[in-house]
Design a protein around this motif. Structure first.
Motif, PDB file in Angstrom:
ATOM      1  N   UNK A  76       0.799  -1.213   0.000  1.00  0.00           N
ATOM      2  CA  UNK A  76       0.000   0.000   0.000  1.00  0.00           C
ATOM      3  C   UNK A  76       0.833   1.264   0.000  1.00  0.00           C
ATOM      4  N   UNK A  77       0.135   2.367   0.081  1.00  0.00           N
ATOM      5  CA  UNK A  77       0.782   3.670   0.081  1.00  0.00           C
ATOM      6  C   UNK A  77       1.325   3.969   1.470  1.00  0.00           C
ATOM      7  N   UNK A  78       2.605   4.220   1.567  1.00  0.00           N
ATOM      8  CA  UNK A  78       3.253   4.440   2.851  1.00  0.00           C
ATOM      9  C   UNK A  78       2.645   5.615   3.601  1.00  0.00           C
ATOM     10  N   UNK A  79       2.374   6.699   2.899  1.00  0.00           N
ATOM     11  CA  UNK A  79       1.784   7.870   3.556  1.00  0.00           C
ATOM     12  C   UNK A  79       0.417   7.529   4.149  1.00  0.00           C
ATOM     13  N   UNK A  80      -0.366   6.746   3.426  1.00  0.00           N
ATOM     14  CA  UNK A  80      -1.684   6.366   3.920  1.00  0.00           C
ATOM     15  C   UNK A  80      -1.566   5.456   5.140  1.00  0.00           C
ATOM     16  N   UNK A  81      -0.647   4.519   5.100  1.00  0.00           N
ATOM     17  CA  UNK A  81      -0.438   3.613   6.237  1.00  0.00           C
ATOM     18  C   UNK A  81      -0.003   4.420   7.454  1.00  0.00           C
ATOM     19  N   UNK A  82       0.939   5.338   7.253  1.00  0.00           N
ATOM     20  CA  UNK A  82       1.462   6.149   8.356  1.00  0.00           C
ATOM     21  C   UNK A  82       0.341   7.008   8.975  1.00  0.00           C
ATOM     22  N   UNK A  83      -0.457   7.645   8.124  1.00  0.00           N
ATOM     23  CA  UNK A  83      -1.553   8.484   8.615  1.00  0.00           C
ATOM     24  C   UNK A  83      -2.564   7.639   9.386  1.00  0.00           C
ATOM     25  N   UNK A  84      -2.942   6.478   8.840  1.00  0.00           N
ATOM     26  CA  UNK A  84      -3.884   5.596   9.523  1.00  0.00           C
ATOM     27  C   UNK A  84      -3.335   5.163  10.872  1.00  0.00           C
ATOM     28  N   UNK A  85      -2.066   4.780  10.905  1.00  0.00           N
ATOM     29  CA  UNK A  85      -1.448   4.308  12.148  1.00  0.00           C
ATOM     30  C   UNK A  85      -1.471   5.400  13.213  1.00  0.00           C
ATOM     31  N   UNK A  86      -1.114   6.614  12.842  1.00  0.00           N
ATOM     32  CA  UNK A  86      -1.094   7.713  13.811  1.00  0.00           C
ATOM     33  C   UNK A  86      -2.500   8.027  14.317  1.00  0.00           C
ATOM     34  N   UNK A  87      -3.503   7.919  13.448  1.00  0.00           N
ATOM     35  CA  UNK A  87      -4.886   8.180  13.855  1.00  0.00           C
ATOM     36  C   UNK A  87      -5.451   7.067  14.725  1.00  0.00           C
ATOM     37  N   UNK A  88      -4.835   5.890  14.664  1.00  0.00           N
ATOM     38  CA  UNK A  88      -5.363   4.736  15.396  1.00  0.00           C
ATOM     39  C   UNK A  88      -4.471   4.315  16.561  1.00  0.00           C
ATOM     40  N   UNK A  89      -3.664   5.234  17.048  1.00  0.00           N
ATOM     41  CA  UNK A  89      -2.913   4.992  18.277  1.00  0.00           C
ATOM     42  C   UNK A  89      -1.599   4.260  18.146  1.00  0.00           C
ATOM     43  N   UNK A  90      -1.147   4.015  16.935  1.00  0.00           N
ATOM     44  CA  UNK A  90       0.150   3.374  16.751  1.00  0.00           C
ATOM     45  C   UNK A  90       1.244   4.443  16.768  1.00  0.00           C
ATOM     46  N   UNK A  91       2.385   4.093  17.310  1.00  0.00           N
ATOM     47  CA  UNK A  91       3.514   5.021  17.326  1.00  0.00           C
ATOM     48  C   UNK A  91       4.386   4.740  16.115  1.00  0.00           C
TER      49      UNK A  91
END
Length: 111
Positions: A76-91
């Motif tokens: 997938x798109x790295x930017x999308x994964x990073x944004x999703x992770x930050x919005x869902x509590x992942x560091x």
């Protein structure tokens, strides 16, 4: 703030190698590849020791270029994964590699 410092140490004499004072040397022998961290003096000693053999050896050419990097299936798109992770509590950092468990959680959330 956390600061992590990496210290390069000569594998032969255990001295600390300062910036620009040596580094990792790679070489191959009998089909096996090796790497060793050496200061300038030990790098030169290795080169001096190998010089008579290299002078009489046949060149097989340079190492081949590394295969082009490809994304793993479903990365997938790295930017999308990073944004999703930050919005869902992942560091996750703003740069660098995204851990596999975060990518897996993202992929599961997209299903």
């Amino acid at each position: 703030m956390k600061r992590i410092t990496t210290e390069l140490v000569d594998d032969l004499d255990s001295t600390v190698i300062g910036p620009g004072e040596g580094g990792t040397v790679t070489f191959a022998l009998d089909g096996a590849s090796y790497e060793i961290d050496l200061g300038r003096a030990n790098q030169q000693a290795l080169r001096d020791a190998l010089a008579p053999f290299i002078a009489r050896a046949r060149s097989t050419g340079r190492r081949s270029a590394a295969a082009p990097r490809t994304r793993s299936a479903g990365s997938g798109d790295t930017a999308a994964v990073r944004a999703w992770a930050q919005q869902n509590g992942y560091t996750v950092g703003d740069r660098g590699r995204i851990p596999a468990d975060v990518r897996e959680a993202y992929a599961a959330a997209q299903r």
